[in-house]
Design a protein around this motif. Structure first.
Motif, PDB file in Angstrom:
ATOM      1  N   LEU A 150       0.840  -1.203   0.000  1.00 56.08           N
ATOM      2  CA  LEU A 150       0.000   0.000   0.000  1.00 56.08           C
ATOM      3  C   LEU A 150       0.869   1.243   0.000  1.00 56.08           C
ATOM      4  N   ARG A 151       1.827   1.261   0.887  1.00 55.28           N
ATOM      5  CA  ARG A 151       2.649   2.461   1.029  1.00 55.28           C
ATOM      6  C   ARG A 151       3.542   2.692  -0.175  1.00 55.28           C
ATOM      7  N   ASP A 156       2.630   2.106  -3.117  1.00 55.48           N
ATOM      8  CA  ASP A 156       1.778   2.388  -4.278  1.00 55.48           C
ATOM      9  C   ASP A 156       1.640   1.211  -5.224  1.00 55.48           C
ATOM     10  N   MET A 216      16.668  -9.965   6.791  1.00 55.64           N
ATOM     11  CA  MET A 216      16.065  -8.912   5.984  1.00 55.64           C
ATOM     12  C   MET A 216      16.310  -9.108   4.494  1.00 55.64           C
ATOM     13  N   ASP A 217      16.109 -10.321   4.034  1.00 57.61           N
ATOM     14  CA  ASP A 217      16.372 -10.611   2.636  1.00 57.61           C
ATOM     15  C   ASP A 217      15.341 -11.611   2.134  1.00 57.61           C
ATOM     16  N   ILE A 218      15.231 -11.733   0.834  1.00 59.27           N
ATOM     17  CA  ILE A 218      14.325 -12.720   0.255  1.00 59.27           C
ATOM     18  C   ILE A 218      15.131 -13.957  -0.104  1.00 59.27           C
ATOM     19  N   ARG A 268       0.477  12.586  -5.420  1.00 62.42           N
ATOM     20  CA  ARG A 268       0.917  11.373  -6.127  1.00 62.42           C
ATOM     21  C   ARG A 268      -0.074  10.964  -7.212  1.00 62.42           C
ATOM     22  N   LEU A 297      15.720  -3.911   0.078  1.00 67.63           N
ATOM     23  CA  LEU A 297      15.652  -5.361   0.032  1.00 67.63           C
ATOM     24  C   LEU A 297      16.712  -5.914  -0.919  1.00 67.63           C
TER      25      LEU A 297
END
Ligand code: FAD
Lengths: 81, 288, 746
Positions: free
Chosen positions: B36-37, B39, B188-190, C119, C672
């Motif tokens: 959501l954040r 977008d 913190m990784d995939i 936005r 990430l």
């Protein structure tokens, strides 16, 4: 006269010389006289150079005193990080 | 965006069934709120399942199995006194997700329904033979966890269907499971590759086995050839080599910024061997 | 400047008090860039190019402007024309003109009553592009068939016949390479590459701008240097310098990346157009796509050595890309590549190359780590080839006071030898290594910086001291400033308060960059404090009716300087301050200068790694940083700088990289996939502070911020080489690359 050492990229601009001699008692006078006596150096000096006097790198200060016996190098303009 | 807090799964299902735009259920929100954040997905209806009674419970069943509520966070599983003794592989898979903060929110069902082939919680569930209870417009049904994901970001859940519980079978005697993943960092990784192994022994000999690979194909993949390589062996070098080979053969990974095809394939074999050793030691009671 | 030579005996300097900003930062009270707001404030958002290289045919904002809540849209048409040089570069970078030059390049911006509306409005702006061929790799950008980023960007230095993407050329050196290499017993020649790494500061860029139609404005922003922001914004927008007041927020990291502007001129332009304050906050992916990472490099190194370990000659060619503008720090790379060593025959060639990537920005010791990676790797190979110890060999070649540097002048006093000796003596250097483990050593240098500086001190009516500086506090510098003022006044640390003044309150200050804040602002504070204590002495002299020369300042008191001066009880700073209104008015001190006496800092790192032979994953087992601080004002924050440099170096070496796809778009614009090290990846970083006083500072300070990121790249690469037996020449050392190297070895 003060001996000013040039980095090798500048040498083609002054007929291959490694060292040029100019008058001057301050860094500012040296830079002005370099441009006057060796117009080939003008674009480089206009773009900005640093200078070292007896081991101390001077990025800007034109007022720093220079003696004829001083070790002086022109250096590429340095930036802080 | 409409935010709902239904008091029951039936109500949650009804809201979802009658919604017309993009619908998301909100468990821990560690996928939904991030999407959501950034977008990526802005739901028209956001249905929070955390207000439904019982969703925070971890309950031992009469047959020795487990029923895990859909809002149980990773940290609650890790801190549970008995769950991890039965199913250390399931708990360690969930525990790998995110950081301390994420662990306070993230759920196994969210991990499953997000549909990532690299989900860390899912391979060990599939290896354990877990199922979920799905509540929908036509009542409730049980579905194997293995059948839920159908492709990256996709599940077999129909419009109006919500998962109302996660069911893990009884551990039984002489069993052990394990999950390992490969990431370049420590957290913190995939997962670049994930592998779960669940097996049972009789003395030194493996009698049952399931091997599940993550992140090497469009969905998490249970590999029968890997299981076959283990069953009937004492996990000797030949068995490990056969397992390694079968795991590599099962890989259909992609080449991307997270790992090359060659690398993923190699590491799948490595992790299969390593996870099998841990599961075997656990089954024999030599390691917790 | 005449200085008395560094002071040596200290009361406060060298202690480790709590930092004054610490509580506010850990309790969330401190205000960072995005924490500021104003009544009537609008929210801005920036539309960015999805193409690596494209002509902008047309921008139509009609639909966006029709959206309820949208108050202004700006494009390049809202910025003045006719700028030149770096001012033009900055303007072109903050808002594209005729072409979008990289994925993420700003093409338009919106201000609206909410962030969401802004936005949404972006999606309604229609931009017509003509996509052009692109290039993102430095070597490909120099090739004959490479697309031209911009004609005419090259300066005087570029020899004829080079591709227009080559915009600067350097060459320096001395001696006779052929002779030098002939004297060597072993000559090694290798090529290396490093990828661009981002500074990775935790706080994204953020600002609030308020600019009136009259050209007067205020800007609150997160920056390393608010006078730089003022200069850049006023140049880009055609304003008068002092009509814009810039106030810095607290800062969540900068590492060089916040010495320039990206969003501030855009927020000002939006504010001017909308007639209301505008807040702009970047997202993480905007930070990664559109702010400046460091340059990437492609390098060829050749070095020769005798069997005794003496370097006989060295040469290097350094090709660096810094995005779609001139400015890759190749000058520093060439200058410092071999600067650790005394080498008679040495030669450097450097190319500054443009590509379709974001405009590079300074990153901690800009340019030095890449060169160090290549040269210290080759040095390591020479040591291996000749069976020599890496520290002994470095000691044999290390520069010291009087050695002619590879870039020319003789070195003033420096501490490389001291760092090598400390590293050799440290227990880490003799820990026995297990299988698949390896040890690496490397040294590095940064020459530091002085820069324009202006600072004031003012005495409070209770005798406490207010210090105002113009360098923002990134790494605990308020604590160091307070310690230096406490030392100069002879008053407790707690009685000093340090504030960062806005651009309206002090003369020009360069940013907190170049490892200069503690050196330069510190020097200014010491001098300003000395001026204030002279005034305090004068007040005491007036009171006692004696000559000011007969009064000295000691331990926070004015005292008669000797028995001849007369018998008077000392007057404390509080006693003099209590009366200052009636004895001549407020007492303050001020100092401004562009100090040149900055002394460079050498460091030596020793790292142990373990490489998983089946997955290629590298674990850092032990890490030691030894570095010369001149004088550690606050040792804990000096150690923090050492550790931070090492950690950023670990990231750059192992996993951090800009990955561009075939389409020229950045593939990993989130944390990430842009993998900075996380806490659990790291061991405690061990530190040893060496103190070889800098004669150019009253307390002997050298900057310490940057040197620490120079040795990690080669130190870790050397350790991985030791562990796996293969030399890795391409950074980062990702597990797939390391595993492939291991497999190729077997
Ligand atoms: C910083 C960070 C690190 C992470 N690290 C990892 C990691 O290491 N490994 C990993 O696998 N993942 C990781 N993730 C992803 C995420 O945390 C996990 O996928 C998590 O398990 C999702 O659970 P949740 O409860 O937060 O799901 P939510 O975000 O609440 O929901 C996720 C999806 O599940 C659906 N859903 C939720 N509940 C139900 C239900 N009862 N019925 C039907 N559908 C439902 C939602 O509609 C949504 O599509 C990370 C995320 C973050 C932000």
């Amino acid at each position: 006269m003060v001996q000013v050492h040039l980095w090798s990229g500048l040498r083609p601009l002054v007929d291959g010389r490694e060292v040029v001699e100019v008058e001057g008692e301050t860094v500012g006078q040296l830079l002005d006289n370099l441009v006057k006596d060796y117009p080939g150096l003008k674009p480089a000096i206009d773009k900005g150079v640093s200078i070292s006097v007896d081991g101390q790198i001077i990025p800007k200060s034109r007022g720093v005193k220079v003696k004829d016996s001083s070790e002086v190098f022109l250096l590429q303009r340095l930036y802080a990080g | 965006m409409q935010y709902h807090t239904p008091p029951s799964f039936e109500e949650a299902s009804r809201i979802a069934a009658s919604a017309s735009g993009t619908t998301r259920f909100l468990a821990g929100g560690t996928d939904v709120l991030v999407q959501l954040r950034s977008d990526l997905v802005t739901p028209d209806d956001l249905i929070d399942v955390k207000h439904i009674p019982g969703v925070k419970e971890i309950a031992r069943q009469e047959d020795g199995g487990w029923r895990i509520g859909v809002a149980v966070a990773g940290a609650e599983m890790t801190e549970h006194p008995d769950l991890g003794r039965d199913w250390p592989g399931i708990v360690e898979g969930m525990d790998l997700i995110g950081s301390t903060q994420i662990q306070g929110r993230a759920t196994l069902v969210g991990n499953l329904c997000n549909g990532s082939p690299a989900a860390d919680g899912v391979p060990a569930l599939v290896a354990a033979g877990a199922s979920v209870t799905v509540t929908g417009p036509n009542g409730a049904r049980d579905v194997a966890v293995a059948d839920i994901p159908t492709g990256p970001g996709k599940t077999c859940l129909e419009k109006g269907e919500v998962i109302s519980a996660l069911n893990i079978p009884a551990r039984g005697e002489n069993g052990g499971d394990a999950y390992l993943r490969f990431i370049p960092r420590t957290e913190m990784d995939i997962a670049v590759v994930g592998c779960a192994v669940n097996l049972r022994v009789d003395g030194d000999t493996i009698t049952e086995a399931r091997v599940v690979l993550g992140a090497v194909a469009p969905t998490i993949r249970a590999v029968q050839a890997c299981a076959d390589a283990l069953i009937g062996t004492t996990l000797d070098d030949a068995a490990l080599e056969a397992l390694d080979k079968a795991a590599r053969a099962a890989c259909e990974p992609i080449d991307d910024k997270r790992g090359t095809v060659e690398f993923r394939t190699d590491v799948a074999g490595v992790l299969a061997r390593r996870a099998a050793k841990i599961a075997y030691a656990r089954a024999k009671g030599e390691q917790s | 400047m005449a200085l008395d030579g560094p002071k040596q005996d200290f009361k406060y300097i060298g202690t480790r008090p709590e930092r004054p900003d610490g509580w506010d930062k850990v309790t969330g009270k401190a205000r960072f860039g995005a924490d500021f707001s104003m009544p009537g404030m609008l929210h801005g958002a920036i539309l960015r190019s999805p193409h690596a290289h494209a002509k902008i045919i047309k921008i139509d904002a009609t639909k966006a402007l029709a959206l309820k809540g949208v108050k202004a849209v700006v494009t390049r048409a809202d910025f003045p024309e006719g700028l030149e040089g770096e001012d033009w570069n900055i303007q072109e970078n903050v808002m594209a003109g005729e072409k979008a030059l990289y994925d993420g390049h700003a093409v338009a911006a919106v201000a609206a009553t909410s962030q969401l509306i802004a936005r949404d409005a972006l999606k309604l702006i229609e931009v017509e592009y003509e996509v052009l061929p692109h290039v993102t790799d430095v070597d490909k950008a120099m090739a004959e068939d490479a697309p031209v980023i911009r004609e005419g960007a090259a300066d005087y230095s570029v020899p004829e016949g080079m591709h227009p993407n080559v915009v600067r050329y350097m060459e320096s050196g001395r001696g006779d390479l052929e002779k030098g290499f002939a004297e060597a017993d072993l000559v090694i020649e290798e090529s290396f590459t490093t990828e661009a790494a981002h500074q990775g500061y935790i706080e994204p860029h953020a600002c609030v701008a308020n600019l009136g139609a009259d050209g007067k404005g205020d800007l609150w922003c997160c920056t390393q240097g608010h006078w730089f922001v003022r200069q850049m914004c006023t140049a880009v927008l055609g304003l008068e310098a002092t009509q814009l007041r810039v106030t810095p927020s607290e800062i969540g990291g900068g590492f060089g990346g916040k010495t320039t502007v990206f969003i501030d001129p855009v927020a000002l332009a939006l504010s001017r157009k909308a007639g209301r304050p505008v807040k702009l906050v970047m997202s993480r992916s905007e930070v990664l796509r559109a702010t400046g990472p460091t340059a990437s490099a492609s390098m060829d190194i050749k070095m020769g050595m005798t069997k005794e370990g003496k370097i006989t000659a060295a040469s290097g060619t350094f090709r660096m890309q810094g995005g779609a503008f001139p400015g890759a720090p190749v000058d520093v790379t060439t200058m410092l590549a071999f600067a650790n060593y005394d080498i008679e025959h040495v030669h450097h060639v450097g190319y500054d190359v443009m590509t379709n990537r974001p405009k590079q920005a300074a990153y901690r010791a800009p340019g030095a780590p890449m060169g160090a990676f290549a040269t210290e790797s080759v040095l390591d190979e020479l040591c291996r080839g000749l069976g020599l110890d890496p520290i002994e060999t470095r000691l044999k070649n290390a520069v010291k006071e009087g050695t002619p540097a590879t870039f020319g002048p003789k070195f003033p006093p420096v501490g490389l030898i001291e760092t090598l000796e400390e590293a050799r003596a440290h227990p880490n250097y003799s820990v026995k290594l297990g299988p698949n483990q390896g040890r690496g050593v490397a040294s590095g240098y940064w020459m530091n910086w002085g820069g324009e500086t202006s600072a004031s001190v003012a005495i409070g009516d209770d005798g406490s001291v207010q210090v105002s500086i113009g360098t923002v506090d990134i790494g605990g510098s308020r604590a160091s400033m307070a310690l230096m003022a406490a030392e100069a006044f002879g008053i407790p640390y707690e009685n000093v308060r340090v504030s960062i003044a806005d651009t309206g309150s002090l003369g020009i200050n360069e940013p907190t960059h170049g490892s200069r804040a503690t050196f330069a602002s510190g020097l200014a504070i010491i001098e300003a404090s000395r001026e204030a204590t002279r005034k305090l002495c004068q007040r005491a002299a007036d009171k006692w009716g004696i000559d000011a020369d007969a009064v000295t300042w000691e331990d926070g008191c004015a005292k008669p300087s000797g028995p001849n001066a007369g018998e008077f009880d000392p007057l404390t700073i509080a006693e003099i301050a209590a009366e200052m209104g009636s004895t001549g008015g407020p007492i303050s001190g001020h100092h401004e200068s562009t100090p040149d006496g900055f002394g460079g800092s050498f460091g030596t790192h020793v790292v142990d790694v373990e490489v998983d032979p089946e997955t290629g994953r590298t674990t850092i087992l032990r890490y030691l940083v030894v570095q010369d601080a001149g004088k550690a004002i606050h040792p804990a924050y000096v150690e923090g700088q050492f550790q931070g440099g090492a950690v950023q170096g670990i990231g750059w070496t192992l996993n951090e990289e800009y990955i561009y796809g075939e389409d020229g778009r950045l593939q990993n614009p989130i944390f990430l996939d842009y993998r900075v090290p996380v806490a659990s990846d790291l061991p405690m970083i061990d530190t040893v502070i060496v103190e070889v006083p800098n004669p150019g500072h009253p307390y002997g300070v050298r900057g310490v911020g940057e040197t620490g990121i120079t040795p990690p790249l080669p130190a870790i690469a050397n350790a991985v080489r030791d562990a796996i037996g293969v030399r890795m020449k391409k950074l980062p050392l990702t597990p797939p690359r390391v595993l492939a190297a291991i497999k190729a070895r077997d």
